[in-house]
Scaffold this motif. Structure first.
Motif, PDB file in Angstrom:
ATOM      1  N   ASN A 140     -44.491 -19.026  25.698  1.00  0.00           N
ATOM      2  CA  ASN A 140     -43.775 -20.259  25.355  1.00  0.00           C
ATOM      3  C   ASN A 140     -44.422 -20.907  24.139  1.00  0.00           C
ATOM      4  O   ASN A 140     -45.171 -21.867  24.236  1.00  0.00           O
ATOM      5  N   LEU A 141     -44.127 -20.369  22.957  1.00  0.00           N
ATOM      6  CA  LEU A 141     -44.721 -20.877  21.724  1.00  0.00           C
ATOM      7  C   LEU A 141     -44.110 -22.218  21.321  1.00  0.00           C
ATOM      8  O   LEU A 141     -44.815 -23.124  20.886  1.00  0.00           O
ATOM      9  N   TYR A 142     -42.806 -22.321  21.435  1.00  0.00           N
ATOM     10  CA  TYR A 142     -42.078 -23.555  21.127  1.00  0.00           C
ATOM     11  C   TYR A 142     -41.030 -23.755  22.212  1.00  0.00           C
ATOM     12  O   TYR A 142     -40.562 -22.807  22.836  1.00  0.00           O
ATOM     13  N   ASP A 143     -40.648 -25.001  22.388  1.00  0.00           N
ATOM     14  CA  ASP A 143     -39.680 -25.331  23.434  1.00  0.00           C
ATOM     15  C   ASP A 143     -38.249 -25.328  22.917  1.00  0.00           C
ATOM     16  O   ASP A 143     -37.309 -25.322  23.704  1.00  0.00           O
ATOM     17  N   ALA A 144     -38.092 -25.355  21.597  1.00  0.00           N
ATOM     18  CA  ALA A 144     -36.772 -25.227  20.973  1.00  0.00           C
ATOM     19  C   ALA A 144     -36.971 -24.952  19.496  1.00  0.00           C
ATOM     20  O   ALA A 144     -38.021 -25.265  18.916  1.00  0.00           O
ATOM     21  N   TYR A 145     -35.959 -24.367  18.906  1.00  0.00           N
ATOM     22  CA  TYR A 145     -35.973 -24.013  17.486  1.00  0.00           C
ATOM     23  C   TYR A 145     -34.713 -24.553  16.829  1.00  0.00           C
ATOM     24  O   TYR A 145     -33.631 -24.505  17.408  1.00  0.00           O
ATOM     25  N   ILE A 146     -34.862 -25.046  15.601  1.00  0.00           N
ATOM     26  CA  ILE A 146     -33.678 -25.296  14.775  1.00  0.00           C
ATOM     27  C   ILE A 146     -33.640 -24.162  13.760  1.00  0.00           C
ATOM     28  O   ILE A 146     -34.423 -24.144  12.806  1.00  0.00           O
ATOM     29  N   ASN A 147     -32.791 -23.188  14.006  1.00  0.00           N
ATOM     30  CA  ASN A 147     -32.698 -22.054  13.090  1.00  0.00           C
ATOM     31  C   ASN A 147     -31.238 -21.832  12.707  1.00  0.00           C
ATOM     32  O   ASN A 147     -30.323 -22.260  13.395  1.00  0.00           O
ATOM     33  N   ASP A 148     -31.055 -21.155  11.594  1.00  0.00           N
ATOM     34  CA  ASP A 148     -29.705 -20.990  11.051  1.00  0.00           C
ATOM     35  C   ASP A 148     -28.792 -20.257  12.034  1.00  0.00           C
ATOM     36  O   ASP A 148     -29.218 -19.329  12.721  1.00  0.00           O
ATOM     37  N   SER A 149     -27.541 -20.643  12.039  1.00  0.00           N
ATOM     38  CA  SER A 149     -26.567 -19.961  12.877  1.00  0.00           C
ATOM     39  C   SER A 149     -26.294 -18.548  12.385  1.00  0.00           C
ATOM     40  O   SER A 149     -25.560 -17.795  13.031  1.00  0.00           O
ATOM     41  N   ASP A 150     -26.889 -18.169  11.234  1.00  0.00           N
ATOM     42  CA  ASP A 150     -26.797 -16.786  10.767  1.00  0.00           C
ATOM     43  C   ASP A 150     -27.283 -15.805  11.830  1.00  0.00           C
ATOM     44  O   ASP A 150     -26.931 -14.620  11.796  1.00  0.00           O
ATOM     45  N   LEU A 151     -28.084 -16.275  12.760  1.00  0.00           N
ATOM     46  CA  LEU A 151     -28.605 -15.406  13.809  1.00  0.00           C
ATOM     47  C   LEU A 151     -27.669 -15.283  15.008  1.00  0.00           C
ATOM     48  O   LEU A 151     -28.051 -14.716  16.033  1.00  0.00           O
ATOM     49  N   ILE A 152     -26.444 -15.789  14.916  1.00  0.00           N
ATOM     50  CA  ILE A 152     -25.545 -15.788  16.062  1.00  0.00           C
ATOM     51  C   ILE A 152     -25.321 -14.366  16.590  1.00  0.00           C
ATOM     52  O   ILE A 152     -25.261 -14.136  17.813  1.00  0.00           O
ATOM     53  N   GLY A 153     -25.226 -13.379  15.699  1.00  0.00           N
ATOM     54  CA  GLY A 153     -25.043 -11.999  16.152  1.00  0.00           C
ATOM     55  C   GLY A 153     -26.245 -11.477  16.904  1.00  0.00           C
ATOM     56  O   GLY A 153     -26.103 -10.718  17.876  1.00  0.00           O
ATOM     57  N   SER A 154     -27.441 -11.862  16.457  1.00  0.00           N
ATOM     58  CA  SER A 154     -28.670 -11.460  17.154  1.00  0.00           C
ATOM     59  C   SER A 154     -28.790 -12.182  18.483  1.00  0.00           C
ATOM     60  O   SER A 154     -29.086 -11.573  19.517  1.00  0.00           O
ATOM     61  N   HIS A 155     -28.564 -13.495  18.473  1.00  0.00           N
ATOM     62  CA  HIS A 155     -28.715 -14.295  19.692  1.00  0.00           C
ATOM     63  C   HIS A 155     -27.752 -13.836  20.782  1.00  0.00           C
ATOM     64  O   HIS A 155     -28.121 -13.734  21.960  1.00  0.00           O
ATOM     65  N   SER A 156     -26.517 -13.565  20.404  1.00  0.00           N
ATOM     66  CA  SER A 156     -25.509 -13.244  21.412  1.00  0.00           C
ATOM     67  C   SER A 156     -25.720 -11.866  22.026  1.00  0.00           C
ATOM     68  O   SER A 156     -25.175 -11.568  23.092  1.00  0.00           O
ATOM     69  N   ARG A 157     -26.515 -11.024  21.365  1.00  0.00           N
ATOM     70  CA  ARG A 157     -26.782  -9.684  21.892  1.00  0.00           C
ATOM     71  C   ARG A 157     -28.157  -9.556  22.533  1.00  0.00           C
ATOM     72  O   ARG A 157     -28.443  -8.553  23.182  1.00  0.00           O
ATOM     73  N   SER A 158     -29.027 -10.527  22.335  1.00  0.00           N
ATOM     74  CA  SER A 158     -30.423 -10.378  22.745  1.00  0.00           C
ATOM     75  C   SER A 158     -30.655 -10.546  24.239  1.00  0.00           C
ATOM     76  O   SER A 158     -31.616 -10.011  24.790  1.00  0.00           O
ATOM     77  N   GLY A 159     -29.817 -11.341  24.898  1.00  0.00           N
ATOM     78  CA  GLY A 159     -30.068 -11.663  26.297  1.00  0.00           C
ATOM     79  C   GLY A 159     -31.232 -12.610  26.483  1.00  0.00           C
ATOM     80  O   GLY A 159     -31.668 -12.861  27.613  1.00  0.00           O
ATOM     81  N   ALA A 160     -31.737 -13.169  25.377  1.00  0.00           N
ATOM     82  CA  ALA A 160     -32.936 -14.014  25.433  1.00  0.00           C
ATOM     83  C   ALA A 160     -32.639 -15.496  25.290  1.00  0.00           C
ATOM     84  O   ALA A 160     -33.552 -16.320  25.361  1.00  0.00           O
ATOM     85  N   ILE A 161     -31.373 -15.862  25.102  1.00  0.00           N
ATOM     86  CA  ILE A 161     -31.009 -17.236  24.767  1.00  0.00           C
ATOM     87  C   ILE A 161     -30.418 -17.967  25.972  1.00  0.00           C
ATOM     88  O   ILE A 161     -29.556 -17.424  26.674  1.00  0.00           O
ATOM     89  N   THR A 162     -30.886 -19.196  26.195  1.00  0.00           N
ATOM     90  CA  THR A 162     -30.179 -20.105  27.096  1.00  0.00           C
ATOM     91  C   THR A 162     -29.076 -20.741  26.268  1.00  0.00           C
ATOM     92  O   THR A 162     -29.348 -21.476  25.313  1.00  0.00           O
ATOM     93  N   THR A 163     -27.835 -20.442  26.573  1.00  0.00           N
ATOM     94  CA  THR A 163     -26.738 -20.909  25.733  1.00  0.00           C
ATOM     95  C   THR A 163     -26.518 -22.411  25.893  1.00  0.00           C
ATOM     96  O   THR A 163     -26.897 -23.008  26.901  1.00  0.00           O
ATOM     97  N   ILE A 164     -25.889 -22.991  24.896  1.00  0.00           N
ATOM     98  CA  ILE A 164     -25.515 -24.402  24.986  1.00  0.00           C
ATOM     99  C   ILE A 164     -24.516 -24.586  26.116  1.00  0.00           C
ATOM    100  O   ILE A 164     -24.530 -25.589  26.838  1.00  0.00           O
ATOM    101  N   SER A 165     -23.658 -23.594  26.296  1.00  0.00           N
ATOM    102  CA  SER A 165     -22.704 -23.661  27.396  1.00  0.00           C
ATOM    103  C   SER A 165     -23.420 -23.798  28.742  1.00  0.00           C
ATOM    104  O   SER A 165     -22.960 -24.526  29.634  1.00  0.00           O
ATOM    105  N   GLU A 166     -24.563 -23.120  28.905  1.00  0.00           N
ATOM    106  CA  GLU A 166     -25.349 -23.233  30.135  1.00  0.00           C
ATOM    107  C   GLU A 166     -26.011 -24.600  30.237  1.00  0.00           C
ATOM    108  O   GLU A 166     -26.019 -25.227  31.303  1.00  0.00           O
ATOM    109  N   LEU A 167     -26.579 -25.078  29.140  1.00  0.00           N
ATOM    110  CA  LEU A 167     -27.261 -26.372  29.159  1.00  0.00           C
ATOM    111  C   LEU A 167     -26.297 -27.512  29.461  1.00  0.00           C
ATOM    112  O   LEU A 167     -26.659 -28.486  30.125  1.00  0.00           O
ATOM    113  N   LEU A 168     -25.075 -27.386  28.980  1.00  0.00           N
ATOM    114  CA  LEU A 168     -24.086 -28.442  29.208  1.00  0.00           C
ATOM    115  C   LEU A 168     -23.775 -28.627  30.693  1.00  0.00           C
ATOM    116  O   LEU A 168     -23.419 -29.727  31.125  1.00  0.00           O
TER     117      LEU A 168
END
Length: 589
Positions: A140-168
């Motif tokens: 747990n290096l950081y609790d959240a990141y502000i990073n470019d949405s350019d990573l959407i393809g990586s994030h959606s395939r990684s299985g490592a992201i808590t989605t905003i849909s889940e947080l909502l």
């Protein structure tokens, strides 16, 4: 499932970052432990914080009334009570918007909630490395990141992201701001996958736009001379031929103004990661490399990657992609050729170094300029500002190349967005989620827009405050109020491993700039490298949704004869076309 491919050196580097972070994290944990001994005291501080002071002294203007702001901030106070005394770490790139968040808004959040935020600022490339390190190490290096949405393809395939849909929906939406108003965000489509799942929450946005000296373009002598030589009006260029004509006109025909050497073009081409972003940030789409369809072109996107039913299938023409297509070669050849109209230093400048040139007053136009730096160009006493404090420059939608067709993506928009990893402890994740919502709340967003000029909410853009500010921002407000804000888009979901693949761009384009390769040779090598990487991902991402599935190799002529992208050579002679500024903006309404 496996994460996107990382080579051994990157894994070792990631582990080193993680080990370096352990000491800092231990200090945070120690501090948090000491704070926990005084939880009652901290909760009292949080509940007794002076909300009216923050509202009246800092968080103005706002689209909310004072009473609405009071209610919104009171919600943060009440929801944060269980987390008072906690210290969280977040990280973002170093731009004015995030500096304001780190230096001012993090303090406001602590005063309201008792949650201490260490908001670190660094380069965007480093943000990507840090988020990759946390994925690889599980720490747990950081609790959240502000990073470019350019990573959407990586994030959606990684299985490592808590989605905003889940947080909502976490704990029945208990920690979702009632006034968050997702429909008010102008870039939410950029942070969602093809199935509508929201992976990131936009925090700031800026576009690459066309920048020009409106005072020079309106000069009657220049207008007459340009029309006499080129046969049409000097104005906002609508295609690349007009941009090239104007670049030649100011660099060669005018050459000096008041004894000062001036230039018709500005760019940067140093062998540096920023050269990669210069091209990957939709330069190929501006030329017309991809297909019709928003936000990124279907089935071929602005990286030249073809997708079949959401599966990347190849980047080379031989596999149905367009990264080494005639349109891509045209795009790179123009980028290199136009450097002759820029200062001699341009070839050795990085992104940040080149950005300082516009303020000198020596540049007539720049086809690729990031609007986040509006603030740097409207400071008093600059040669590009008049005596009344109005800019002598304007921004407008960028011209497009000869392969571009209506309905295609027209340019790039950066959408720095909140990203949360699954390996973050839930308590820390919720606290960071509250902080993220605070930074994008309607109590905060309009003031933040006026500080960094990176708007995220339609309600802010349509406010009277922005109407009053518009004449001082050279067309930025008009751009974001037009439909152009939907046609300038970030890198999309076709790119399955942005952290690794983004680095390919500058490595190959730099060899074209220095003459090692011709544009065709360099792009052939580049497309082959991307195909190889996609093929590796096909083997390692076997369980991932929308994993690569490579097309078989076919003769390039077959693909070039098919409708859409990749497109055959366009031999058409294009005449330059311009419009007055007012009409150029209306094109996008």
């Amino acid at each position: 499932m496996k994460l996107p491919l990382l080579n051994v050196s990157k894994i070792l580097l990631a582990i080193l970052w993680a080990l370096c972070a352990i000491s800092a994290q231990a200090q945070i944990d120690t501090t948090s432990s000491k704070m926990s001994q005084n939880d009652g005291k901290l909760i009292a501080v949080a509940m007794n914080s002076n909300i009216p002071d923050w509202i009246t002294q800092e968080l103005q203007p706002s689209t909310l009334s004072l009473s609405q702001q009071q209610q919104e901030l009171q919600w943060f106070k009440s929801q944060a009570v269980p987390f008072a005394g906690l210290t969280i770490r977040v990280v973002s790139e170093h731009i004015d918007t995030h500096v304001y968040e780190s230096e001012v808004l993090a303090k406001a959040f602590y005063d309201l909630t008792g949650i201490h935020v260490i908001h670190e600022l660094t380069g965007e490339d480093d943000v990507i490395k840090k988020i990759s390190a946390q994925m690889v190490t599980g720490l747990n290096l950081y609790d959240a990141y502000i990073n470019d949405s350019d990573l959407i393809g990586s994030h959606s395939r990684s299985g490592a992201i808590t989605t905003i849909s889940e947080l909502l929906t976490f704990e029945f939406g208990q920690y979702t701001l009632p006034t968050l108003d997702l429909n008010d965000f102008i870039g939410l489509q950029f942070t969602s996958d093809p199935f509508g799942v929201i992976y990131q929450l936009p925090d700031q946005q800026f576009a690459n736009l066309y920048w020009y000296r409106s005072d020079w373009f309106e000069n009657s002598n220049f207008k007459s001379q340009f029309k006499l030589q080129y046969g049409y009006e000097l104005g906002v260029p609508q295609n690349w031929q007009a941009y090239e004509d104007i670049a030649r006109f100011f660099s060669e025909d005018i050459n000096t103004i008041d004894g000062i050497r001036i230039y018709g073009h500005m760019d940067y081409a140093a062998t540096d990661p920023s050269l990669g972003w210069r091209i990957s940030d939709a330069w190929l789409s501006m030329a017309g490399v991809g297909d019709v369809g928003l936000p990124n072109g279907l089935p071929v996107d602005e990286w030249g990657i073809r997708v079949e039913h959401c599966h990347p299938a190849g980047a080379s023409v031989a596999r149905g992609g367009a990264l080494n297509s005639p349109a891509a070669v045209y795009a790179i050849e123009k980028f290199v050729d136009w450097l002759k109209y820029a200062p001699d230093e341009a070839k050795s400048l990085t992104f940040s170094e080149a950005g300082k040139w516009l303020a000198t007053g020596k540049i007539a136009q720049q086809i690729f300029w990031y609007s986040a730096f509006v603030g740097d160009l409207n400071r008093p006493n600059l040669p590009i500002m008049d005596a009344q404090g109005f800019p002598k420059w304007k921004v407008a939608p960028s011209p497009v190349g000869k392969y571009w067709k209506k309905g295609m993506k027209s340019g790039y928009q950066d959408a720095g967005s909140w990203t949360f990893l699954k390996n973050t402890p839930k308590e820390r994740q919720i606290a960071a989620w509250l902080y993220a919502q605070f930074l994008v709340s309607k109590s905060v967003s309009l003031k933040k827009t006026l500080v960094g000029f990176t708007p995220i909410r339609l309600s802010d853009l349509e406010s009277n405050v922005m109407s009053e500010k518009a004449p001082y921002l050279g067309g930025l407000v008009e751009f974001y109020r037009s439909n152009a804000r939907n046609v300038w888009t970030p890198t999309g979901s076709n790119v399955p491993d942005y952290p690794n693949m983004a680095g390919f761009w500058w490595q190959y384009v730099s060899k074209i700039v220095d003459g090692t390769y011709s544009a065709k040779q360099g792009l052939d090598a580049f497309a082959k490298r991307v195909d190889e990487h996609l093929a590796q991902l096909e083997q390692t991402m076997v369980n991932a949704k929308c994993a690569p599935k490579m097309n078989p190799i076919k003769d390039e002529a077959w693909w070039l004869s098919q409708p859409g992208s990749p497109k055959p050579i366009n031999q058409q002679v294009i005449k330059g076309q311009t419009l007055p500024y007012e009409e150029a903006i209306r094109v996008w309404n």
